[in-house]
Enzyme design. Structure first.
Site, PDB file in Angstrom:
ATOM      1  N   LYS A  19      -4.852  -1.257  10.149  1.00  0.00           N
ATOM      2  CA  LYS A  19      -5.117  -1.773   8.713  1.00  0.00           C
ATOM      3  C   LYS A  19      -5.220  -3.434   8.112  1.00  0.00           C
ATOM      4  O   LYS A  19      -5.886  -3.657   7.284  1.00  0.00           O
ATOM      5  CB  LYS A  19      -3.778  -1.118   7.687  1.00  0.00           C
ATOM      6  N   GLU A  30     -10.224  13.105   6.458  1.00  0.00           N
ATOM      7  CA  GLU A  30      -9.985  14.584   5.928  1.00  0.00           C
ATOM      8  C   GLU A  30     -11.478  15.384   5.579  1.00  0.00           C
ATOM      9  O   GLU A  30     -11.486  16.366   6.015  1.00  0.00           O
ATOM     10  CB  GLU A  30      -9.614  14.090   4.376  1.00  0.00           C
ATOM     11  N   GLN A  37      -4.625   3.231  14.941  1.00  0.00           N
ATOM     12  CA  GLN A  37      -3.349   3.712  14.081  1.00  0.00           C
ATOM     13  C   GLN A  37      -2.583   4.704  14.853  1.00  0.00           C
ATOM     14  O   GLN A  37      -1.240   4.874  14.982  1.00  0.00           O
ATOM     15  CB  GLN A  37      -3.960   4.131  12.798  1.00  0.00           C
ATOM     16  N   ASP A  93      -9.275   0.631   1.508  1.00  0.00           N
ATOM     17  CA  ASP A  93      -8.489   0.190   2.557  1.00  0.00           C
ATOM     18  C   ASP A  93      -9.018   0.631   3.946  1.00  0.00           C
ATOM     19  O   ASP A  93      -8.796   1.622   4.184  1.00  0.00           O
ATOM     20  CB  ASP A  93      -6.968   0.396   2.354  1.00  0.00           C
ATOM     21  N   ARG A 122      -8.356   4.537  12.627  1.00  0.00           N
ATOM     22  CA  ARG A 122      -7.679   5.787  12.967  1.00  0.00           C
ATOM     23  C   ARG A 122      -7.227   5.868  14.447  1.00  0.00           C
ATOM     24  O   ARG A 122      -6.041   6.023  14.641  1.00  0.00           O
ATOM     25  CB  ARG A 122      -8.408   6.952  12.467  1.00  0.00           C
ATOM     26  N   ASP A 167       0.921  -1.110   0.154  1.00  0.00           N
ATOM     27  CA  ASP A 167       0.084   0.130  -0.004  1.00  0.00           C
ATOM     28  C   ASP A 167       0.799   1.174  -0.004  1.00  0.00           C
ATOM     29  O   ASP A 167       1.762   1.419   0.763  1.00  0.00           O
ATOM     30  CB  ASP A 167      -0.958  -0.001   0.975  1.00  0.00           C
TER      31      ASP A 167
END
Length: 420
Positions: free
Chosen positions: A256, A367, A243, A236, A240, A129
């Site tokens: 992921k 985003e 992560q 994918d 968050r 990725d």
């Protein structure tokens, strides 16, 4: 204007100009085998091959289209792919009687898509990725490090990537259970364990590798596209909050590896040629091994839809374009192999989140909502910052031609509650 004897609507993703490959299994029984889409139908290539209609294309003697994956066909290379594609376009042409008029053969070879189950198109040995969108990288960097330090010093010099988990790549329509893991909110001193509360999507495109390269022998940027068998849509999924706690210093891991969804139709790179275009200007100029002459990307329109449990219809939340990617597929392949890494038939590479400069072009919820400060307003009065249980995400994309589309179908996935 190519036209098939099988009716194809102008807004269909699968006209004669496309012919994307798939692996399918008939619902009425039988083993998985290779097919191509034409309109609302699937052409069974194992039947076509068995009838001797693909001779002279460079295919081996063994029944390669009776295989349960595309790997063996991918390994044959560009010349064979082109000859097979030309032959299939000829067989499906409105003026060619071979399939059109032999009703027994036609009935055996052509099935409705609604009568088959679509499966993973390849045995994916490795999955890489990338992080190839400058707008995405800038937005995420601004949120976490501030505008002055948005991009890491290496970002404009090389395609950043990481090795993903191929075992959890799943076909479109597979439900995704909310993942669990460690998280550390800012207001606590020690990490917590539980279901992710910040579950996200990532709108990406992926491409399957054909013959590949020997270990120690890099693929040049100039020849890299010859290794691309075809493209798929990729979601994918990303946790968050998991992560944010785990990614330093080595990058994503559990956030992921729980699932990556791909579409079942593999669109040949050759079908995209009429839509080739220039990518963004690269500044500074990349090092010589990353340079390639001519346009190196494609005008692929991409959309994402969200449908919550209480919604009657899915709502479009993202509209962007593949051509916005800063680093091209050829550059990503060249960089991937320049140190000596060998790519193999069926390996999957993905672009990373695809974002543009406008808000509606941002390819993930992180985003779109600017890390929760600007929630998405849905038509039924609900809001979204992150995905809720029972939310269904649908991604789609196509190239718009003159009276036809080269489409990728859809990749869908629904979020189910965490497994206890």
């Amino acid at each position: 204007m190519l036209k098939s004897f099988i009716p194809v609507e102008p807004d269909s993703h699968f006209p004669l100009q496309n012919l994307p490959y798939c692996i399918f299994r008939p619902l009425d029984g039988g083993k998985p085998r290779v097919g191509v889409a034409i309109g609302e139908y699937v052409l069974d290539l194992s039947v076509v091959e068995g009838a001797g209609l693909l001779k002279g294309t460079g295919l081996p003697e063994e029944a390669i289209f009776a295989e349960p994956s595309l790997n063996a066909f991918m390994a044959l290379g560009k010349d064979v792919w082109k000859k097979v594609r030309r032959k299939l376009q000829s067989l499906l042409h409105e003026k060619e009687p071979t399939l059109r008029d032999q009703m027994e053969l036609r009935t055996a070879a052509i099935r409705k898509q609604s009568d088959v189950e679509l499966l993973l198109p390849a045995q994916i040995g490795d999955y890489t990725d990338f992080y190839a969108s400058k707008e995405h990288a800038t937005n995420v960097g601004t949120m976490f490090r501030g505008k002055e330090n948005a991009l890491m010093p290496n970002w404009t010099h090389l395609p950043v990537g990481y090795h993903g988990r191929s075992s959890s790549v799943v076909i479109s329509g597979t439900d995704i259970h909310r993942p669990k893991g460690q998280m550390k909110p800012k207001d606590v001193d020690a990490p917590l364990f539980g279901p992710s509360q910040q579950l996200d999507i990532e709108l990406e495109m992926g491409w399957f590798i054909g013959p590949g390269n020997e270990r120690g022998k890099p693929i040049s940027a100039a020849s890299a596209e010859e290794e691309i068998f075809g493209l798929v849509l990729v979601n994918d999924w990303s946790a968050r909050d998991i992560q944010a706690w785990e990614y330093q210093p080595l990058g994503p891991f559990l956030s992921k590896s729980f699932a990556t969804s791909i579409s079942p139709w593999v669109v040949p790179l050759e079908a995209l040629e009429p839509f080739r275009t220039e990518g963004p200007k690269q500044d500074p100029a990349p090092l010589p091994y990353l340079q390639k002459e001519g346009p190196s990307t494609f005008d692929i329109h991409l959309e994402v839809y969200l449908k919550g449990k209480e919604m009657d219809q899915p709502q479009k939340i993202i509209s962007t374009n593949f051509s916005y990617l800063y680093w091209s597929m050829a550059q990503q392949i060249a960089h991937h192999t320049v140190a000596g890494c060998n790519l193999r038939p069926g390996d999957l590479l993905a672009s990373g989140t695809i974002s543009g400069s406008n808000k509606h072009e941002r390819g993930c919820l992180l985003e779109l909502t600017w890390r929760g400060l600007d929630p998405i307003e849905l038509d039924n009065g609900e809001q979204r910052v992150w995905l809720k249980d029972e939310d269904e995400i649908t991604m789609t994309g196509w190239c718009q031609g003159n009276g036809y589309r080269i489409g990728f179908g859809e990749v869908t996935g629904r979020i189910l509650p965490v497994l206890i």
